[in-house]
Motif scaffolding. Sequence first.
Motif, mmCIF file in Angstrom:
data_model
loop_
_atom_site.group_PDB
_atom_site.id
_atom_site.type_symbol
_atom_site.label_atom_id
_atom_site.label_comp_id
_atom_site.label_asym_id
_atom_site.label_seq_id
_atom_site.Cartn_x
_atom_site.Cartn_y
_atom_site.Cartn_z
ATOM 1 N N TYR A 1 7.591 94.288 70.395
ATOM 2 C CA TYR A 1 8.978 93.905 70.671
ATOM 3 C C TYR A 1 9.887 95.135 70.614
ATOM 4 C CZ TYR A 1 13.606 91.916 69.819
ATOM 5 O OH TYR A 1 14.944 91.628 69.878
ATOM 6 N N SER A 2 9.717 95.969 69.595
ATOM 7 C CA SER A 2 10.541 97.180 69.460
ATOM 8 C C SER A 2 10.295 98.144 70.605
ATOM 9 C CB SER A 2 10.255 97.867 68.126
ATOM 10 O OG SER A 2 10.566 97.011 67.064
ATOM 11 N N ILE A 3 9.037 98.280 70.990
ATOM 12 C CA ILE A 3 8.690 99.179 72.093
ATOM 13 C C ILE A 3 9.323 98.700 73.398
ATOM 14 C CG2 ILE A 3 6.739 99.909 73.544
ATOM 15 C CD1 ILE A 3 5.100 100.170 70.994
ATOM 16 N N SER A 4 9.531 97.397 73.536
ATOM 17 C CA SER A 4 10.089 96.861 74.781
ATOM 18 C C SER A 4 11.513 97.346 75.031
ATOM 19 C CB SER A 4 10.039 95.332 74.771
ATOM 20 O OG SER A 4 11.022 94.785 73.929
ATOM 21 N N TYR A 5 12.197 97.852 74.017
ATOM 22 C CA TYR A 5 13.549 98.369 74.190
ATOM 23 C C TYR A 5 13.564 99.844 74.593
ATOM 24 C CZ TYR A 5 15.815 94.166 72.472
ATOM 25 O OH TYR A 5 16.279 92.873 72.348
ATOM 26 N N ILE A 6 12.426 100.498 74.567
ATOM 27 C CA ILE A 6 12.338 101.906 74.952
ATOM 28 C C ILE A 6 11.839 101.970 76.390
ATOM 29 C CG2 ILE A 6 11.290 104.141 74.446
ATOM 30 C CD1 ILE A 6 10.840 103.064 71.559
ATOM 31 N N PRO A 7 12.613 102.565 77.287
ATOM 32 C CA PRO A 7 12.207 102.601 78.695
ATOM 33 C C PRO A 7 10.827 103.255 78.885
ATOM 34 C CG PRO A 7 14.469 103.350 78.468
ATOM 35 C CD PRO A 7 13.913 103.197 77.079
ATOM 36 N N PHE A 8 9.973 102.598 79.625
ATOM 37 C CA PHE A 8 8.631 103.047 80.001
ATOM 38 C C PHE A 8 7.663 103.176 78.830
ATOM 39 C CE2 PHE A 8 11.678 104.984 83.010
ATOM 40 C CZ PHE A 8 11.350 104.237 84.125
ATOM 41 N N ALA A 9 8.060 102.788 77.637
ATOM 42 C CA ALA A 9 7.175 102.934 76.475
ATOM 43 C C ALA A 9 5.984 101.990 76.558
ATOM 44 C CB ALA A 9 7.945 102.700 75.180
ATOM 45 N N ARG A 10 6.209 100.766 76.995
ATOM 46 C CA ARG A 10 5.093 99.820 77.092
ATOM 47 C C ARG A 10 4.065 100.293 78.108
ATOM 48 N NH1 ARG A 10 7.867 94.146 77.870
ATOM 49 N NH2 ARG A 10 9.018 95.429 79.319
ATOM 50 N N ASP A 11 4.544 100.837 79.233
ATOM 51 C CA ASP A 11 3.617 101.359 80.236
ATOM 52 C C ASP A 11 2.803 102.524 79.675
ATOM 53 O OD1 ASP A 11 4.489 99.512 82.107
ATOM 54 O OD2 ASP A 11 6.032 100.872 82.903
ATOM 55 N N ALA A 12 3.470 103.393 78.913
ATOM 56 C CA ALA A 12 2.769 104.528 78.307
ATOM 57 C C ALA A 12 1.716 104.058 77.309
ATOM 58 C CB ALA A 12 3.768 105.462 77.624
ATOM 59 N N VAL A 13 2.053 103.059 76.499
ATOM 60 C CA VAL A 13 1.098 102.523 75.517
ATOM 61 C C VAL A 13 -0.081 101.874 76.238
ATOM 62 C CG1 VAL A 13 0.777 100.789 73.702
ATOM 63 C CG2 VAL A 13 2.794 102.252 73.692
ATOM 64 N N LYS A 14 0.198 101.112 77.285
ATOM 65 C CA LYS A 14 -0.870 100.479 78.061
ATOM 66 C C LYS A 14 -1.795 101.528 78.677
ATOM 67 C CE LYS A 14 1.666 96.328 79.441
ATOM 68 N NZ LYS A 14 2.303 95.633 80.572
ATOM 69 N N LYS A 15 -1.224 102.588 79.255
ATOM 70 C CA LYS A 15 -2.042 103.655 79.847
ATOM 71 C C LYS A 15 -2.872 104.362 78.788
ATOM 72 C CE LYS A 15 0.632 104.795 83.931
ATOM 73 N NZ LYS A 15 1.410 105.824 84.640
#
Length: 165
Positions: free
Chosen positions: A143-157
């Motif tokens: 949830y916290s990561i969802s507020y950081i732009p492109f962070a979820r994509d970086a974590v997924k990669k």
Amino acid sequence: METFKNVFGTGATDEEQSEETGIMDELWKNSTLSWSTRIKGFVFFFVFGYLISFISTSLLFIIGVVPFAVLYTVGNLCSMLSTLFLMGPVSQFKKMFASTRIISTLVVLISFVCTLLCAFLLEKPTLLCILFVIIQFFAMLWYSISYIPFARDAVKKFFGAILDI
């Protein structure tokens, strides 16, 4: 400071605000809290919440599972709601239930409820409380990561590369 206000939804023009203004937004707009007071309130509740969560984790084996689970949940709830000081309640809930983070928000809220229900209603809540606290931890992280732009994509990669998915 203006950029910071715009990020948290307090820097919109009057025309934009009048289109989506409800009772709570009007109350927040007319609030007597200055911007510095809002920042102080945010920092206080955020730090207070994480401090409660950290202390409860540190004292897990001393205070027991049920007090740990309750304190951990209260701490996370305080930290999550600290942004009310920055955005206001309506804006916060709109962002929480936006299509990009509705699933993570629901998982967090459901894990809060399940943790507390297990702690208070079950006769032997140990395993389920620990399980829901773990779910709560990862749900709050996502949830916290969802507020950081492109962070979820970086974590997924990152995890995709590690797990070779």
